[in-house]
Design a protein around this motif. Structure first.
Motif, PDB file in Angstrom:
ATOM      1  N   ALA A  45       0.850  -1.184   0.000  1.00  0.00           N
ATOM      2  CA  ALA A  45       0.000   0.000   0.000  1.00  0.00           C
ATOM      3  C   ALA A  45       0.891   1.241   0.000  1.00  0.00           C
ATOM      4  CB  ALA A  45      -0.909   0.010   1.220  1.00  0.00           C
ATOM      5  N   LEU A  46       0.625   2.153  -0.925  1.00  0.00           N
ATOM      6  CA  LEU A  46       1.458   3.343  -1.085  1.00  0.00           C
ATOM      7  C   LEU A  46       0.609   4.602  -1.111  1.00  0.00           C
ATOM      8  CD1 LEU A  46       3.653   2.027  -4.037  1.00  0.00           C
ATOM      9  CD2 LEU A  46       4.339   2.172  -1.637  1.00  0.00           C
ATOM     10  N   GLY A  72      -5.612  -7.255  -4.323  1.00  0.00           N
ATOM     11  CA  GLY A  72      -6.057  -6.744  -5.620  1.00  0.00           C
ATOM     12  C   GLY A  72      -5.672  -5.287  -5.761  1.00  0.00           C
ATOM     13  N   ALA A  73      -5.716  -4.789  -6.986  1.00  0.00           N
ATOM     14  CA  ALA A  73      -5.371  -3.395  -7.252  1.00  0.00           C
ATOM     15  C   ALA A  73      -6.569  -2.508  -6.939  1.00  0.00           C
ATOM     16  CB  ALA A  73      -4.948  -3.232  -8.705  1.00  0.00           C
ATOM     17  N   ARG A  74      -6.337  -1.507  -6.083  1.00  0.00           N
ATOM     18  CA  ARG A  74      -7.404  -0.560  -5.732  1.00  0.00           C
ATOM     19  C   ARG A  74      -6.782   0.678  -5.129  1.00  0.00           C
ATOM     20  NH1 ARG A  74      -7.960  -4.895  -2.129  1.00  0.00           N
ATOM     21  NH2 ARG A  74      -7.403  -4.362  -0.008  1.00  0.00           N
ATOM     22  N   GLY A  75      -7.602   1.662  -4.887  1.00  0.00           N
ATOM     23  CA  GLY A  75      -7.148   2.923  -4.315  1.00  0.00           C
ATOM     24  C   GLY A  75      -7.696   4.078  -5.117  1.00  0.00           C
ATOM     25  N   SER A  76      -7.257   5.281  -4.793  1.00  0.00           N
ATOM     26  CA  SER A  76      -7.753   6.458  -5.500  1.00  0.00           C
ATOM     27  C   SER A  76      -6.924   6.779  -6.743  1.00  0.00           C
ATOM     28  CB  SER A  76      -7.796   7.661  -4.547  1.00  0.00           C
ATOM     29  OG  SER A  76      -6.496   7.947  -4.054  1.00  0.00           O
ATOM     30  N   TRP A 121       5.794  -1.957   0.297  1.00  0.00           N
ATOM     31  CA  TRP A 121       5.724  -2.770  -0.913  1.00  0.00           C
ATOM     32  C   TRP A 121       6.152  -4.189  -0.565  1.00  0.00           C
ATOM     33  CZ3 TRP A 121       3.395  -2.909  -5.333  1.00  0.00           C
ATOM     34  CH2 TRP A 121       3.776  -3.872  -6.263  1.00  0.00           C
ATOM     35  N   GLU A 122       5.242  -5.124  -0.731  1.00  0.00           N
ATOM     36  CA  GLU A 122       5.461  -6.533  -0.408  1.00  0.00           C
ATOM     37  C   GLU A 122       6.093  -6.715   0.972  1.00  0.00           C
ATOM     38  OE1 GLU A 122       7.493  -8.256  -3.782  1.00  0.00           O
ATOM     39  OE2 GLU A 122       5.634  -8.254  -4.946  1.00  0.00           O
ATOM     40  N   GLY A 123       5.552  -5.998   1.937  1.00  0.00           N
ATOM     41  CA  GLY A 123       5.952  -6.158   3.326  1.00  0.00           C
ATOM     42  C   GLY A 123       7.143  -5.332   3.778  1.00  0.00           C
TER      43      GLY A 123
END
Length: 148
Positions: A45-46, A72-76, A121-123
């Motif tokens: 999550a970025l 999954g890909a999501r966000g604003s 990113w990936e933990g």
């Protein structure tokens, strides 16, 4: 006599408190597990920003979006699937996202714009910053990650 009555009152109060939690939770549902505890995916999550100026700390944030890539890909972000795919192709790197298209021309005035990516990113924690000479130069970047 006063001490005996006070002792009995305190004993009754402590017994009442000892049984109160058991009575209050008889019909309650168990607390949900933390979000990351049952996930099969490492968190990704970025927060992505575009800042006016050559310093993201002291500049004015013009735009900011969120991007989550797992599970999954999501966000604003306007194109989360494409941005997540771009990051996966770079193994979580950001340099290819800011690579310039040599066939596009821009003026040379100095009006810096800084892009940042901060989060996980990936933990693993990531923090990235890149400054473009002006908004036109930023628009020539080949990647979709900072196109918002």
């Amino acid at each position: 006599m006063r001490y005996v009555a006070r002792g009995l009152a305190l004993a009754g109060l402590s017994l009442g408190l000892a049984f109160a939690p058991a009575a209050g939770t008889a019909g309650a549902a168990p607390a949900p597990a933390p979000a990351g505890a049952t996930s099969l995916y490492a968190p990704s999550a970025l927060v992505l920003t575009v800042t006016a100026g050559d310093d993201a700390v002291d500049g004015t944030v013009l735009r900011a979006v969120t991007l989550e890539c797992a599970p999954g890909a999501r966000g604003s972000h306007p194109a989360p699937e494409d941005a997540c795919g771009e990051l996966r192709a770079q193994a979580g790197g950001f340099d290819a996202s800011v690579a310039l298209d040599p066939d596009r021309a821009c003026t040379k005035q100095w009006d810096p714009v800084t892009v940042t990516a901060t989060g996980v990113w990936e933990g693993r924690h990531v923090s990235y910053s890149h400054t473009f000479g002006n908004p036109c130069v930023k628009s020539t970047a080949r990647g979709v990650l900072f196109s918002f």
